[in-house]
Structures are given as structure tokens and as C-alpha cells.
Design an enzyme around this catalytic site. Structure first.
Site, PDB file in Angstrom:
ATOM      1  N   SER A 152       0.858  -1.192   0.000  1.00 17.08           N
ATOM      2  CA  SER A 152       0.000   0.000   0.000  1.00 17.08           C
ATOM      3  C   SER A 152       0.891   1.237   0.000  1.00 17.08           C
ATOM      4  O   SER A 152       1.758   1.401   0.861  1.00 17.08           O
ATOM      5  CB  SER A 152      -0.875   0.005   1.250  1.00 17.08           C
TER       6      SER A 152
ATOM      7  N   HIS B  53      -1.280  -1.448  -4.244  1.00 21.30           N
ATOM      8  CA  HIS B  53      -2.544  -1.174  -3.546  1.00 21.30           C
ATOM      9  C   HIS B  53      -2.686   0.333  -3.326  1.00 21.30           C
ATOM     10  O   HIS B  53      -1.824   0.967  -2.714  1.00 21.30           O
ATOM     11  CB  HIS B  53      -2.535  -1.922  -2.212  1.00 21.30           C
TER      12      HIS B  53
ATOM     13  N   ASP C  48      -4.988   3.415  -1.843  1.00 18.01           N
ATOM     14  CA  ASP C  48      -6.047   3.709  -0.878  1.00 18.01           C
ATOM     15  C   ASP C  48      -6.666   5.068  -1.158  1.00 18.01           C
ATOM     16  O   ASP C  48      -6.064   6.108  -0.891  1.00 18.01           O
ATOM     17  CB  ASP C  48      -5.456   3.681   0.539  1.00 18.01           C
TER      18      ASP C  48
ATOM     19  N   MET D  47      -9.384   7.793  -0.243  1.00 17.84           N
ATOM     20  CA  MET D  47     -10.212   8.194   0.918  1.00 17.84           C
ATOM     21  C   MET D  47     -10.815   9.567   0.667  1.00 17.84           C
ATOM     22  O   MET D  47     -10.153  10.453   0.120  1.00 17.84           O
ATOM     23  CB  MET D  47      -9.338   8.251   2.177  1.00 17.84           C
TER      24      MET D  47
ATOM     25  N   HIS E 164      -8.531   0.531  -3.753  1.00 16.39           N
ATOM     26  CA  HIS E 164      -9.388   0.326  -2.581  1.00 16.39           C
ATOM     27  C   HIS E 164     -10.121   1.632  -2.301  1.00 16.39           C
ATOM     28  O   HIS E 164      -9.538   2.589  -1.808  1.00 16.39           O
ATOM     29  CB  HIS E 164      -8.473  -0.077  -1.404  1.00 16.39           C
TER      30      HIS E 164
ATOM     31  N   MET F 183     -12.310   3.865  -0.346  1.00 14.39           N
ATOM     32  CA  MET F 183     -12.922   4.146   0.964  1.00 14.39           C
ATOM     33  C   MET F 183     -13.681   5.454   0.814  1.00 14.39           C
ATOM     34  O   MET F 183     -13.299   6.488   1.359  1.00 14.39           O
ATOM     35  CB  MET F 183     -11.832   4.216   2.033  1.00 14.39           C
TER      36      MET F 183
ATOM     37  N   MET G 121     -10.917  -6.105   6.233  1.00 16.31           N
ATOM     38  CA  MET G 121     -10.127  -5.068   6.905  1.00 16.31           C
ATOM     39  C   MET G 121      -9.716  -5.577   8.283  1.00 16.31           C
ATOM     40  O   MET G 121     -10.554  -5.990   9.085  1.00 16.31           O
ATOM     41  CB  MET G 121     -10.960  -3.787   7.078  1.00 16.31           C
TER      42      MET G 121
ATOM     43  N   PHE H 114      -6.383   4.993   8.130  1.00 21.23           N
ATOM     44  CA  PHE H 114      -4.997   5.342   8.426  1.00 21.23           C
ATOM     45  C   PHE H 114      -4.082   4.135   8.295  1.00 21.23           C
ATOM     46  O   PHE H 114      -4.500   3.002   8.553  1.00 21.23           O
ATOM     47  CB  PHE H 114      -4.886   5.900   9.851  1.00 21.23           C
ATOM     48  N   GLY H 115      -2.834   4.404   7.932  1.00 19.74           N
ATOM     49  CA  GLY H 115      -1.819   3.359   7.930  1.00 19.74           C
ATOM     50  C   GLY H 115      -1.237   3.242   9.333  1.00 19.74           C
ATOM     51  O   GLY H 115      -1.491   4.077  10.212  1.00 19.74           O
TER      52      GLY H 115
ATOM     53  N   ASP I 119      -6.105  -6.539   4.873  1.00 22.62           N
ATOM     54  CA  ASP I 119      -5.518  -5.201   4.797  1.00 22.62           C
ATOM     55  C   ASP I 119      -5.515  -4.526   6.160  1.00 22.62           C
ATOM     56  O   ASP I 119      -6.572  -4.305   6.740  1.00 22.62           O
ATOM     57  CB  ASP I 119      -6.370  -4.391   3.792  1.00 22.62           C
ATOM     58  N   GLY I 120      -4.313  -4.207   6.645  1.00 25.64           N
ATOM     59  CA  GLY I 120      -4.193  -3.429   7.867  1.00 25.64           C
ATOM     60  C   GLY I 120      -3.365  -4.127   8.933  1.00 25.64           C
ATOM     61  O   GLY I 120      -3.695  -5.227   9.356  1.00 25.64           O
TER      62      GLY I 120
ATOM     63  N   GLY J  92       1.480  -1.734   4.265  1.00 26.64           N
ATOM     64  CA  GLY J  92       1.955  -0.369   4.019  1.00 26.64           C
ATOM     65  C   GLY J  92       3.147  -0.037   4.876  1.00 26.64           C
ATOM     66  O   GLY J  92       4.300  -0.099   4.438  1.00 26.64           O
TER      67      GLY J  92
HETATM   68  C1  DX5 Z   1      -6.154   1.569   5.741  1.00 28.62           C
HETATM   69  C2  DX5 Z   1      -5.737   1.176   4.356  1.00 28.62           C
HETATM   70  C3  DX5 Z   1      -4.597   0.254   4.304  1.00 28.62           C
HETATM   71  C4  DX5 Z   1      -3.356   0.793   4.943  1.00 28.62           C
HETATM   72  C5  DX5 Z   1      -2.529  -0.331   5.426  1.00 28.62           C
HETATM   73  O1  DX5 Z   1      -7.352   2.275   5.687  1.00 28.62           O
HETATM   74  O2  DX5 Z   1      -6.805   0.553   3.662  1.00 28.62           O
HETATM   75  O3  DX5 Z   1      -4.338  -0.189   2.978  1.00 28.62           O
HETATM   76  O4  DX5 Z   1      -2.584   1.565   4.085  1.00 28.62           O
HETATM   77  O5  DX5 Z   1      -1.464   0.210   6.101  1.00 28.62           O
HETATM   78  P1  DX5 Z   1      -0.684  -0.621   7.199  1.00 28.62           P
HETATM   79  O6  DX5 Z   1      -0.112  -1.807   6.513  1.00 28.62           O
HETATM   80  O7  DX5 Z   1       0.329   0.338   7.685  1.00 28.62           O
HETATM   81  O8  DX5 Z   1      -1.694  -0.987   8.260  1.00 28.62           O
HETATM   82 ZN    ZN Z   2      -6.303  -0.470   1.708  1.00 27.92          ZN
END
Ligand code: DX5
Ligand code: ZN
Length: 223
Positions: free
Chosen positions: A8, A33, A35, A37, A66, A68, A137, A143-144, A175-176, A197
Site C-alpha cells: 500500500s 494497492h 487507498d 479516501m 481500494h 474508501m 479489513m 490510516f496506515g 488489509d491493515g 503499508g
Molecule cells: C487503511 C488502508 C490500508 C493501509 C494499510 O485504511 O486501507 O491499505 O494503508 O497500512 P498498514 O499496513 O500500515 O496498516
Molecule cells: Zn487499503
């Protein structure tokens, strides 16, 4: 087929987008990937189709987009035109999930539906056969760098059983909060696509981290 790794970009340095994509292109990563938002469905903004299009012009790897965002049906065609290969919408953001999945498939993209940590997998039971990807999820989206929510593991197992019962072939993407410390457990539960990510871009050698994540022997967990 081995499992797939989808880094990501959320935790990458966007001021170095060119070199990040160059690095991913020569890495073992399977998908990129992205993201998206909207500050509405999730409490954070990232980027839209303009950036997806720019990234598409820089890489050969499939783009795993993805979304969101609220009412994603408004933008499916535009993300496809921007270069999305896989388009995933959130179950919680769609009033008419079946129609939106069909809309994604009509563009020629692969269709995915994502479930927040509080949404049970059974919500997808009646449309499982239509899906290419189910994205579980393992953090609340937005957030990452968040901590992996552990009840994701039994949820993945349950989804895998549901897929078997329905003879459906959707790939389970998770993911996450995924890193080398828990990737194998996630694969053992039934995941086929790992999104990561911060564990990749926060590591001292992202190429090596991707390679290590890819090298996990997951074949023995495949059914
Ligand atoms: C969160 C995102 C993820 C995120 C994952 O809303 O959908 O893709 O970037 O990040 P990490 O791997 O740091 O949790
Ligand atoms: Zn994602």
C-alpha cells in the site's frame, strides 16, 4: 499460484513517487494497492483518479484500487479509465452492493468488496459467486500504521469455509497491520493477498521486506 503481496502506497513518500514506483516495479510485489479516501466515509483524505492515472503511467503492475468513499457508484468508470485493474468498494458505503459489483464488472475490472472489522462475512453470502476479491479489513479504515485486530483471523477462516461451501473462487485479501510477524498466520487462516503499508515502507529495505513477505511458503495452506 502463490499468495500475492500488494504494497500500500499510503505509507510511502509521495514526494518521491517516481522512485517508489520504480522500486515496486523491480520488486516481487504482485499488485500496487492504492487507498482512496474521501474524508467522509473515512476521516482522512488521500487522492483520487488523477493520481491513480499518474501512477498507472509509471508502472506495469496491476493497480488494486481500494475505494474508501461514500457512494462509490459515482466514480467506478472514472477509476477504471484511470487504470484500475481491481476495484474494491466497501460494503458499508453501498446501498445496492449487487448493482455496484455488476457495474465494476461491466467496466472489465475485477470486482472486490471490503468489510470493516465490525461487519460479519455472512453479509456477502448471497453475492459471493460474483466476486473476484473479498477484502477483510484488519484495522478500521482511514490510516496506515494501526495495530492488527486479532478477531480478523477467525473471520478469515469463516470466509474460507463459506467460499468452499458455495464453490466460489473469490480471493481473500487482508488489509491493515500486516507485517512479517503475522503474515504467515494470516495466510494460514486462508488469505491469498496480503496488503502491507507501514511494515514495507517503514522498513530500512522495502525491497527485501517485500521479498521476505513473498517467500513465505503458503502453498501448504491452500485448499
Ligand atoms: C487503511 C488502508 C490500508 C493501509 C494499510 O485504511 O486501507 O491499505 O494503508 O497500512 P498498514 O499496513 O500500515 O496498516
Ligand atoms: Zn487499503
Amino acid at each position: 499460484m502463490s499468495h500475492l503481496v500488494a504494497p500500500s502506497l499510503l505509507s510511502a513518500d509521495f514526494a518521491q513517487l517516481n522512485s517508489t514506483i520504480e522500486l515496486l516495479d523491480k520488486s516481487d510485489a504482485d499488485w500496487v494497492h492504492l487507498d482512496v479516501m474521501d474524508g467522509h466515509f473515512v476521516p482522512n483524505f488521500t487522492f483520487g483518479m488523477m493520481i491513480v492515472k499518474a501512477i498507472n503511467s509509471l508502472t506495469q503492475k496491476p493497480l488494486d484500487v481500494h475505494l474508501m468513499i461514500a457512494q462509490p457508484e459515482r466514480y467506478i468508470e472514472q477509476f477504471r479509465q484511470a487504470g484500475a485493474d481491481i476495484i474494491t468498494v466497501h460494503y458499508e458505503a453501498c446501498t445496492h452492493v449487487h448493482r455496484i459489483v455488476q457495474q465494476i464488472k461491466d467496466t472489465g475490472a475485477k470486482a472486490g468488496v471490503a468489510l470493516n472489522p465490525a461487519t460479519p462475512v455472512v453479509m456477502l453470502e448471497d453475492i459471493l459467486e460474483m466476486l473476484d476479491v473479498v477484502l477483510i479489513m484488519s484495522v478500521n479504515p482511514g490510516f496506515g500504521g494501526q495495530k492488527f485486530i486479532y478477531h480478523t483471523i477467525p473471520k478469515i477462516r469463516k470466509l474460507r469455509q463459506m467460499l468452499e461451501v458455495h464453490n466460489a473462487h473469490a480471493l481473500i485479501e487482508v488489509d491493515g497491520g500486516i507485517g512479517l510477524q503475522n503474515a504467515e498466520e494470516v495466510l494460514r487462516a486462508g488469505a491469498r493477498i496480503l496488503v502491507a503499508g507501514s511494515s514495507i515502507f517503514g522498513s530500512s529495505d522495502p525491497l527485501h521486506t517485500i521479498a521476505q513477505m513473498k517467500q513465505i511458503d503458503s502453498q501448504r495452506y491452500f485448499v
